[in-house]
Design a protein around this motif. Structure first.
Motif, PDB file in Angstrom:
ATOM      1  N   THR A  85      86.274 -49.142  14.273  1.00  0.00           N
ATOM      2  CA  THR A  85      85.515 -49.064  15.525  1.00  0.00           C
ATOM      3  C   THR A  85      84.166 -49.769  15.406  1.00  0.00           C
ATOM      4  N   SER A  86      83.963 -50.479  14.298  1.00  0.00           N
ATOM      5  CA  SER A  86      82.671 -51.122  14.038  1.00  0.00           C
ATOM      6  C   SER A  86      82.777 -52.634  14.166  1.00  0.00           C
ATOM      7  N   ALA A  87      82.576 -53.142  15.364  1.00  0.00           N
ATOM      8  CA  ALA A  87      82.623 -54.588  15.591  1.00  0.00           C
ATOM      9  C   ALA A  87      81.278 -55.214  15.233  1.00  0.00           C
ATOM     10  N   PRO A  88      81.283 -56.432  14.690  1.00  0.00           N
ATOM     11  CA  PRO A  88      80.021 -57.104  14.360  1.00  0.00           C
ATOM     12  C   PRO A  88      79.171 -57.363  15.601  1.00  0.00           C
ATOM     13  N   SER A  89      77.878 -57.332  15.429  1.00  0.00           N
ATOM     14  CA  SER A  89      76.971 -57.699  16.516  1.00  0.00           C
ATOM     15  C   SER A  89      76.611 -59.175  16.446  1.00  0.00           C
ATOM     16  N   THR A  90      76.897 -59.820  15.300  1.00  0.00           N
ATOM     17  CA  THR A  90      76.572 -61.229  15.098  1.00  0.00           C
ATOM     18  C   THR A  90      77.433 -61.756  13.955  1.00  0.00           C
ATOM     19  N   LEU A  91      77.556 -63.083  13.877  1.00  0.00           N
ATOM     20  CA  LEU A  91      78.227 -63.704  12.743  1.00  0.00           C
ATOM     21  C   LEU A  91      77.244 -64.413  11.817  1.00  0.00           C
ATOM     22  N   ASP A  92      75.963 -64.344  12.151  1.00  0.00           N
ATOM     23  CA  ASP A  92      74.927 -65.007  11.365  1.00  0.00           C
ATOM     24  C   ASP A  92      74.188 -63.985  10.511  1.00  0.00           C
ATOM     25  N   PRO A  93      74.237 -64.102   9.185  1.00  0.00           N
ATOM     26  CA  PRO A  93      73.565 -63.128   8.318  1.00  0.00           C
ATOM     27  C   PRO A  93      72.067 -62.992   8.577  1.00  0.00           C
ATOM     28  N   ALA A  94      71.432 -64.029   9.079  1.00  0.00           N
ATOM     29  CA  ALA A  94      69.987 -63.969   9.307  1.00  0.00           C
ATOM     30  C   ALA A  94      69.613 -63.008  10.426  1.00  0.00           C
ATOM     31  N   ALA A  95      70.603 -62.580  11.216  1.00  0.00           N
ATOM     32  CA  ALA A  95      70.321 -61.700  12.350  1.00  0.00           C
ATOM     33  C   ALA A  95      70.736 -60.267  12.098  1.00  0.00           C
ATOM     34  N   SER A  96      71.392 -60.006  10.979  1.00  0.00           N
ATOM     35  CA  SER A  96      72.096 -58.733  10.840  1.00  0.00           C
ATOM     36  C   SER A  96      71.483 -57.801   9.813  1.00  0.00           C
ATOM     37  N   THR A 143      77.568 -45.933  22.829  1.00  0.00           N
ATOM     38  CA  THR A 143      78.897 -45.437  23.184  1.00  0.00           C
ATOM     39  C   THR A 143      80.008 -45.964  22.288  1.00  0.00           C
ATOM     40  N   ASP A 144      79.730 -46.992  21.465  1.00  0.00           N
ATOM     41  CA  ASP A 144      80.835 -47.660  20.776  1.00  0.00           C
ATOM     42  C   ASP A 144      80.510 -48.069  19.342  1.00  0.00           C
ATOM     43  N   ARG A 145      79.633 -47.292  18.680  1.00  0.00           N
ATOM     44  CA  ARG A 145      79.210 -47.718  17.356  1.00  0.00           C
ATOM     45  C   ARG A 145      79.533 -46.714  16.256  1.00  0.00           C
ATOM     46  N   TYR A 146      79.278 -45.448  16.513  1.00  0.00           N
ATOM     47  CA  TYR A 146      79.333 -44.456  15.450  1.00  0.00           C
ATOM     48  C   TYR A 146      80.517 -43.506  15.544  1.00  0.00           C
ATOM     49  N   GLY A 147      81.458 -43.785  16.403  1.00  0.00           N
ATOM     50  CA  GLY A 147      82.625 -42.938  16.501  1.00  0.00           C
ATOM     51  C   GLY A 147      82.675 -42.139  17.793  1.00  0.00           C
ATOM     52  N   SER A 148      83.830 -41.548  18.010  1.00  0.00           N
ATOM     53  CA  SER A 148      84.124 -40.900  19.287  1.00  0.00           C
ATOM     54  C   SER A 148      83.321 -39.622  19.523  1.00  0.00           C
ATOM     55  N   GLU A 149      82.779 -39.024  18.450  1.00  0.00           N
ATOM     56  CA  GLU A 149      82.048 -37.765  18.646  1.00  0.00           C
ATOM     57  C   GLU A 149      80.596 -37.949  19.044  1.00  0.00           C
ATOM     58  N   THR A 150      80.127 -39.192  19.137  1.00  0.00           N
ATOM     59  CA  THR A 150      78.707 -39.399  19.440  1.00  0.00           C
ATOM     60  C   THR A 150      78.322 -38.785  20.784  1.00  0.00           C
ATOM     61  N   ALA A 151      79.134 -39.020  21.810  1.00  0.00           N
ATOM     62  CA  ALA A 151      78.823 -38.446  23.128  1.00  0.00           C
ATOM     63  C   ALA A 151      78.836 -36.922  23.088  1.00  0.00           C
ATOM     64  N   PRO A 152      79.878 -36.273  22.523  1.00  0.00           N
ATOM     65  CA  PRO A 152      79.827 -34.808  22.414  1.00  0.00           C
ATOM     66  C   PRO A 152      78.653 -34.298  21.581  1.00  0.00           C
ATOM     67  N   ARG A 211      86.569 -46.628   9.217  1.00  0.00           N
ATOM     68  CA  ARG A 211      85.382 -46.525  10.017  1.00  0.00           C
ATOM     69  C   ARG A 211      85.707 -46.016  11.411  1.00  0.00           C
ATOM     70  N   GLY A 212      85.180 -44.860  11.743  1.00  0.00           N
ATOM     71  CA  GLY A 212      85.248 -44.371  13.101  1.00  0.00           C
ATOM     72  C   GLY A 212      86.315 -43.351  13.383  1.00  0.00           C
ATOM     73  N   LEU A 213      86.971 -42.801  12.359  1.00  0.00           N
ATOM     74  CA  LEU A 213      87.950 -41.747  12.611  1.00  0.00           C
ATOM     75  C   LEU A 213      87.251 -40.507  13.164  1.00  0.00           C
ATOM     76  N   ALA A 214      87.720 -40.050  14.313  1.00  0.00           N
ATOM     77  CA  ALA A 214      87.158 -38.844  14.911  1.00  0.00           C
ATOM     78  C   ALA A 214      87.616 -37.614  14.144  1.00  0.00           C
ATOM     79  N   SER A 215      86.834 -36.540  14.243  1.00  0.00           N
ATOM     80  CA  SER A 215      87.131 -35.338  13.468  1.00  0.00           C
ATOM     81  C   SER A 215      88.500 -34.779  13.802  1.00  0.00           C
TER      82      SER A 215
END
Length: 527
Positions: free
Chosen positions: A42-53, A371-380, A251-255
């Motif tokens: 569930t962890s998609a990159p925010s960039t492909l450039d190492p200088a930004a990440s 809403t889409d970075r740390y897993g499905s339980e973030t909102a709860p 990465r991102g398995l809900a409980s």
């Protein structure tokens, strides 16, 4: 760095939970490559450039780029990768010399030399993305490329952790001919020197990795190709695993999915799960420019009310543990400073904290989450935080969420009064749970001036190569964090990897920075 469930930095013993009777957990002596291994996350990159990440993009970078140092399976300290050797050449830990392997090349065949290493790290500082990896290079003064293979780093102060910094994917080596010196690369292409080449990339959906024939490093690739598929939530990812559309989830398995994967149905479906301790942490950040969040009494009242065990058990079903300091358990320097100061949740104590500061009205605050970075339980989790604070009668809290890309831009602009973040450590040291969050330029995009930490305690700790000898400095730094209450730790994660019974190598595929090294995965050929 930033999605759920990572393994312990020091790679403490991994507890394997076998869901397949009579077969080993993710291990095998042989492999037959039958097409790419498909990994879901569930962890998609925010960039492909190492200088930004300075975030979860490192997950992909570790597999397609190369760094001077890295972590072979089982290592707890960085070892040479693109380099043949690296070491401090002085007693003060201020001059660090590396010699590259011979005849290094990028995936497109271009030469990789000391000039490319210097160029790659210099451009990080020159571009200086707000909240980006330049913050890791505070001790670097200048770089010399003395020959094609020899490079020397001159530091402006002693820093025994500098080798750990060089081992982070932020320090990935890029081709000077393909990456602008003063701006980010934005064409969606990658030319690195890592174990894999990026054959194709569909942002937010899929990355296709194929073996890089020019690679020369420590990794022994056990497959020829890996496809990474990005999911919005755990339910979609686990459904794909059960439907055999993917081979591994990381990465991102809900409980609730972790609990289900421990049950009889998963066993019947031929699925397996590995559980390990983790050093991922979740915490709240208070914006010092917000009219309410800037007040110490408001922050401390929240610290007094928040019920961490309730979050851990009601929301996460015991798949995380309550955390009372920014340095997690398992690392030298861990304390329980927030519990020591605030004890169990108490509305009456929180009311007194506010009253002593002259605050008698309900405090209005908006808590933000991605809403889409740390897993499905973030909102709860944030709904639970809202309920806890509002139930006290002292706060009027609302919660709002945004997708990661807009969320990240928002907190860097200072738009949020209080916001949630996760942290996946850059390297296995208590420093990495303190230094990234303080100073004018930090990983949060929210300046946090703390002269005692940045000017005294961290410099003292960096002079000492024996990290066990600097516990006192880390304990003092954490007490300052508690006194300021600018950051509020919530929980420490565990690490889970689920896979079909046909896949081996998962327990070796997690490096000490808890990033999956895809080259360890392979298909079993016999039982």
């Amino acid at each position: 760095m930033f999605n759920r469930n990572r393994c312990l930095r020091e790679l403490a013993a991994v507890t394997s939970i076998s869901l397949v009777t009579g077969c080993g957990i993710l291990s095998s002596d042989s492999s037959a490559d039958q097409g790419p291994i498909v990994v879901g996350t569930t962890s998609a990159p925010s960039t492909l450039d190492p200088a930004a990440s300075w975030d979860g993009s490192w997950e992909l970078f570790r597999n397609i780029y190369q760094t001077l140092l890295s972590y072979p399976s089982g290592a707890t300290a960085p070892e040479p990768d693109a380099a043949e050797s690296c070491k401090f050449t002085d007693d003060a830990n201020r001059v660090y010399r590396c010699v590259l392997r011979k005849d290094m090349k990028f995936s497109d065949g271009d030469k990789l030399d000391a000039r490319a290493v210097k160029y790659s790290i210099d451009r990080i500082r020159k571009i200086n993305v707000r909240g980006g990896p330049a913050g890791l290079l505070g001790s670097l003064e200048r770089i010399q490329a003395l020959s094609d293979r020899e490079i020397v780093f001159h530091l402006n102060k002693p820093d025994a952790t500098f080798p750990f910094v060089l081992a982070t994917p932020a320090m990935s080596i890029v081709d000077p001919d393909d990456y602008p010196a003063d701006s980010l690369r934005k064409d969606g292409k990658v030319f690195g020197s890592g174990p894999y080449s990026l054959r194709s990339y569909d942002e937010g959906k899929e990355a296709e990795l194929v073996k890089n024939d020019h690679y020369d490093g420590f990794a022994e690739r056990k497959n020829d190709a890996v496809t990474i598929r990005y999911f919005q939530d755990s339910a979609q990812m686990v459904a794909a695993l059960r439907a055999k559309k993917i081979d591994v989830t990381f990465r991102g398995l809900a409980s609730e999915d972790v609990v289900a994967l421990q049950g009889q149905r998963a066993k019947d479906e031929g699925l397996q799960l590995v559980e390990g301790s983790g050093t991922e942490i979740s915490y709240l950040v208070f914006n010092p420019k917000d009219p309410w969040a800037k007040k110490p009494a408001v922050r401390k009242a929240i610290a007094q009310i928040v019920d961490r065990p309730a979050i851990a058990h009601k929301v996460y079903k015991g798949t995380v543990d309550p955390l009372y300091s920014m340095v997690p358990r398992g690392l030298v320097g861990h304390t329980t400073a927030f519990f020591d100061d605030f004890g169990d949740p108490s509305t009456s104590k929180a009311r007194k904290i506010l009253a002593d500061a002259g605050i008698t009205q309900r405090v209005p605050l908006t808590l933000w989450y991605t809403t889409d970075r740390y897993g499905s339980e973030t909102a709860p989790e944030f709904r639970e935080l809202k309920n806890q604070l509002n139930a006290s009668g002292l706060f009027d809290v609302t919660v709002k969420g945004r997708p990661w890309k807009t969320y990240e831009a928002g907190y860097r602009k200072g738009e949020y009064p209080v916001f949630g973040r996760g942290w996946f450590p850059d390297f296995p040291d208590a420093e990495n749970f303190i230094a990234p969050f303080v100073g004018e330029q930090n990983a949060l995009g929210t300046p946090y001036e703390s002269p005692e930490i940045t000017g005294v305690l961290l410099p003292e700790s960096r002079r000492e190569s024996d990290r066990g000898a600097v516990v006192k400095q880390f304990e003092q730094a954490q007490q300052i964090l508690v006194d300021d209450a600018r950051l509020l730790p919530l929980w420490q994660g565990k690490q889970y990897v689920a896979a079909s019974e046909e896949i081996a190598g998962g327990e070796r595929a997690l490096d000490p920075s808890t990033i999956m090294t895809m080259w360890e995965l392979h298909r079993k050929t016999s039982w």
